[in-house]
Design a protein around this motif. Structure first.
Motif, PDB file in Angstrom:
ATOM      1  N   ASP A 183     -56.158 -14.197 -16.055  1.00  0.00           N
ATOM      2  CA  ASP A 183     -57.279 -14.188 -15.141  1.00  0.00           C
ATOM      3  C   ASP A 183     -58.601 -14.544 -15.662  1.00  0.00           C
ATOM      4  O   ASP A 183     -59.505 -14.276 -15.109  1.00  0.00           O
TER       5      ASP A 183
ATOM      6  N   THR B  59     -61.590 -13.632 -12.919  1.00  0.00           N
ATOM      7  CA  THR B  59     -61.080 -13.475 -11.479  1.00  0.00           C
ATOM      8  C   THR B  59     -60.194 -12.363 -11.286  1.00  0.00           C
ATOM      9  O   THR B  59     -59.495 -11.786 -12.111  1.00  0.00           O
ATOM     10  N   SER B  60     -60.082 -11.861  -9.876  1.00  0.00           N
ATOM     11  CA  SER B  60     -59.266 -10.805  -9.536  1.00  0.00           C
ATOM     12  C   SER B  60     -58.892 -10.973  -8.105  1.00  0.00           C
ATOM     13  O   SER B  60     -59.529 -11.521  -7.394  1.00  0.00           O
ATOM     14  N   LEU B  61     -57.676 -10.196  -7.866  1.00  0.00           N
ATOM     15  CA  LEU B  61     -57.303 -10.434  -6.442  1.00  0.00           C
ATOM     16  C   LEU B  61     -57.526  -9.202  -5.716  1.00  0.00           C
ATOM     17  O   LEU B  61     -57.450  -7.905  -6.027  1.00  0.00           O
TER      18      LEU B  61
ATOM     19  N   LYS C  17     -56.556  -9.736  -0.043  1.00  0.00           N
ATOM     20  CA  LYS C  17     -55.645 -10.981  -0.818  1.00  0.00           C
ATOM     21  C   LYS C  17     -56.295 -12.096  -1.186  1.00  0.00           C
ATOM     22  O   LYS C  17     -55.677 -13.066  -1.720  1.00  0.00           O
ATOM     23  N   ASP C  18     -57.808 -12.233  -1.284  1.00  0.00           N
ATOM     24  CA  ASP C  18     -58.484 -13.112  -1.686  1.00  0.00           C
ATOM     25  C   ASP C  18     -58.741 -13.281  -3.238  1.00  0.00           C
ATOM     26  O   ASP C  18     -58.959 -12.004  -3.695  1.00  0.00           O
ATOM     27  N   HIS C  19     -58.822 -14.295  -4.081  1.00  0.00           N
ATOM     28  CA  HIS C  19     -59.374 -14.143  -5.334  1.00  0.00           C
ATOM     29  C   HIS C  19     -60.485 -14.335  -5.487  1.00  0.00           C
ATOM     30  O   HIS C  19     -61.378 -15.116  -4.855  1.00  0.00           O
TER      31      HIS C  19
ATOM     32  N   THR D 209     -65.455 -15.463  -3.241  1.00  0.00           N
ATOM     33  CA  THR D 209     -64.680 -16.690  -3.325  1.00  0.00           C
ATOM     34  C   THR D 209     -65.013 -17.888  -3.769  1.00  0.00           C
ATOM     35  O   THR D 209     -66.177 -18.081  -3.298  1.00  0.00           O
TER      36      THR D 209
ATOM     37  N   LEU E 192     -57.048 -21.495  -8.791  1.00  0.00           N
ATOM     38  CA  LEU E 192     -56.543 -20.220  -7.880  1.00  0.00           C
ATOM     39  C   LEU E 192     -55.682 -20.580  -6.700  1.00  0.00           C
ATOM     40  O   LEU E 192     -54.862 -19.603  -6.286  1.00  0.00           O
TER      41      LEU E 192
ATOM     42  N   SER F  97     -52.384 -20.851  -8.101  1.00  0.00           N
ATOM     43  CA  SER F  97     -51.828 -19.605  -8.411  1.00  0.00           C
ATOM     44  C   SER F  97     -51.367 -18.664  -7.168  1.00  0.00           C
ATOM     45  O   SER F  97     -50.521 -18.018  -7.044  1.00  0.00           O
ATOM     46  N   ALA F  98     -52.466 -18.712  -6.029  1.00  0.00           N
ATOM     47  CA  ALA F  98     -51.888 -18.032  -4.920  1.00  0.00           C
ATOM     48  C   ALA F  98     -50.402 -18.567  -4.296  1.00  0.00           C
ATOM     49  O   ALA F  98     -49.880 -18.006  -3.962  1.00  0.00           O
TER      50      ALA F  98
ATOM     51  N   THR G 167     -49.109 -14.917  -2.433  1.00  0.00           N
ATOM     52  CA  THR G 167     -50.106 -13.900  -1.935  1.00  0.00           C
ATOM     53  C   THR G 167     -50.846 -14.339  -0.627  1.00  0.00           C
ATOM     54  O   THR G 167     -51.242 -13.556   0.257  1.00  0.00           O
TER      55      THR G 167
END
Length: 576
Positions: free
Chosen positions: A417, A445-447, A452-454, A485, A533, A536-537, A542
């Motif tokens: 992340d 970054t974090s979820l 459920k957004d980065h 975001t 991101l 990744s999602a 996610t």
């Protein structure tokens, strides 16, 4: 401390012993070579470490490990006293009319890589140094006969700091690449060894190369060093009558500071003297204090918390250490490879660069990227040791010559992340070229569990060389981006805030261009971050049931205002 007769500087030049007693401490190695030896290969070109005409190979011997370390260096910046008990090899030392020419010299000639010849000896030594370094790498397979362990990529960069006004660089690079084991010889240009198109290219037609043919450190000098160790360890630090001091500890350094011999206006503290290539000394100093011999300043400590580099660790050594690390460390190492040239990086120190950036309006890439990585510095003032963030250190009033930078600590960020990128715009991508603007960005970054957004959990945006006194963090932009975001509207607002934060000082050249470069770097980073991101999602699923929340960012989604701003302010050729 005792007053005593100054010990003579002893060195080997192309295998022959030379001794210089009572020489002025400001004498450079180049000056000594051209006035006290028959050597005429290295020449004075720019006098700044920027052209490579003076490059020589310096070899140092460690009696504790019985190992010899070789590196290329600018003899125009290297002070003679700093190579005491070293061996120096010039182009005459690897090949000459009497003993025959070295394959490096023969291939440079055969590939038509020399015309006036002024720069050729420096080219020879840069290539020879690259060959020596590559062939000593134990983790590389043995090359085919006639080749070295050098790679084509390394060959292309071996002469990145050497300037030639006659030939053009293609034949020079071809000569260097002819030693690379992974080269396709058919790709090389016109030469005297085979007729292109009519004869097959074959290494057997090239002048034969065998590593280790040249002795870079003579046995007699090894014996002298071994015999002098015990005497040197037991001797006090002399109050030198030739003006060159070599303290062996921080305590000895401070005793020198407190002695009557120390005068800030006439004493210069040096580790490599490469800074004089950027800021010329107005007057020659009477005394020099060489701090390379203080072990504490050469430490390299790696732990789970990060990497600590002593202030006199060379930039080249720092690259080597950081290359074997996580994402952030590797990115830093990659950027350091664009700073200066190989023969400057081999002697220039990390600490010297940081101190110069703190004291003077020096356009330092190193300060900028270490600032973004959250680095801290440890300094010593008198008997006090203080630790500052690099940002705090740069913001302080210029430190005096009694302030000693001990080490720089780069924290461990991990790779999960974390996104870290560096940018620079300069007249040339490699070699001695000062940046118009440089920048480095780190984001964690974090979820968000609910949406459920980065989100951007933490971010550091560092900019330098744009016309300010030193590198800065753009705190307003960072504070705005935290917890958000990355979307088109967020990028637009970040750009607006950045434009108000980057303010070149009065008198800076092309201020609008520099601002537009800073904007383009931030835009490139944030748009890339958003797209990564988004990918990744998709991979993690996610956003599988919420397509409207996907972090999709396309250039067409951006408001027309930012597109217009970038089109007007930033030429596409300026974005690396």
């Amino acid at each position: 401390m005792e007053m005593g007769k100054a010990a003579a500087v002893v060195l080997a030049v192309n295998g022959k012993r030379y001794e210089a007693a009572g020489v002025d401490p400001s004498t450079t190695l180049l000056e000594f070579l051209r006035t006290h030896t028959p050597v005429r290969g290295p020449k004075l070109g720019c006098g700044e470490g920027g052209c490579g005409a003076c490059v020589v190979l310096v070899s140092k011997y460690d009696p504790a490990t019985d190992e010899v370390t070789e590196f290329s260096a600018s003899s125009c910046l290297t002070l003679l006293h700093s190579v005491d008990r070293c061996s120096v090899t010039t182009s005459e030392g690897i090949g000459n009319t009497k003993d025959g020419y070295h394959p490096v010299q023969q291939r440079l000639s055969g590939f038509h890589a020399s015309q006036c010849g002024f720069c050729t000896p420096g080219m020879c030594m840069s290539i020879f140094s690259a060959l020596v370094k590559a062939d000593k790498a134990a983790n590389r397979p043995a090359p085919p006969a006639g080749f070295s362990k050098l790679t084509s990529s390394e060959a292309e960069k071996a002469v990145s700091g050497n300037l030639c006004r006659c030939t053009g660089y293609r034949p020079i690079v071809d000569a260097c690449k002819s030693f690379a084991a992974d080269v396709d010889l058919e790709d090389l240009g016109l030469n005297c060894f085979w007729k292109k198109g009519d004869e097959p290219a074959d290494v057997s037609k090239l002048p034969g190369y065998n590593s280790g043919d040249v002795c870079t450190f003579p046995d007699f000098l090894k014996s002298e060093i071994k015999s002098s160790i015990q005497q040197a360890n037991s001797a006090p630090v002399p109050v030198s009558d030739d003006g060159w001091y070599r303290p062996r500890s921080i305590d000895e350094l401070h005793r020198l500071f407190q002695s009557s011999s120390f005068d800030e206006n006439s004493v210069k503290i040096v580790a490599s003297n490469t800074g004089s290539g950027v800021y010329k000394d107005q007057d020659l100093y009477d005394k020099y204090i060489d701090i390379k011999g203080i072990p504490e300043l050469s430490v390299i400590n790696r732990s789970s918390k990060g990497i600590e580099l002593g202030s006199v660790v060379s930039i080249s050594k720092a690259i080597e250490v950081l290359s074997d690390g996580n994402l952030v460390f590797r990115k830093i190492a990659g950027h350091l490879n664009k700073v200066a040239s190989p023969f400057v990086r081999n002697t220039a120190t990390i600490g010297g660069n940081i101190v110069m950036a703190q004291r003077l309006p020096f356009a330092s890439d190193i300060a900028t990227i270490l600032l973004a990585a959250g680095s801290t510095v440890t300094i010593q003032v008198a008997s006090k040791r203080l630790c500052f963030t690099l940002e705090e250190f740069l913001q302080q009033p210029p430190c005096d010559s009694r302030t000693l930078l001990l080490s720089i600590f780069i924290p461990e960020w991990g790779s999960n992340d974390v996104t870290f990128e560096t940018f620079r715009a300069a007249p040339r991508p490699l070699g001695n070229a000062v940046s118009y603007v440089n920048s480095a960005f780190l984001a964690r970054t974090s979820l968000d569990a609910a949406s459920k957004d980065h989100l951007i959990e933490d971010i550091c945006l560092a900019f330098g060389a744009y016309g300010a006194d030193h590198a800065i963090r753009t705190r307003k932009v960072e504070d705005y981006l935290k917890g958000k975001t990355v979307s088109s509207s967020v990028i637009l607002e970040a750009v607006r805030l950045l434009k108000g934060s980057i303010k070149p000082s009065e008198g800076s050249t092309h201020p609008e261009y520099r601002i537009s470069l800073a904007v383009s770097f931030l835009f490139t980073f944030l748009s890339s971050l958003a797209n990564s991101l988004n990918e990744s999602a998709k991979v993690n699923g996610t956003n599988e049931h919420s397509p409207e929340k996907q972090l999709k960012l396309d250039i067409n989604d951006l408001p027309i205002r930012i597109l217009t701003f970038l089109a007007q302010k930033t030429p596409t050729s300026s974005i690396p």
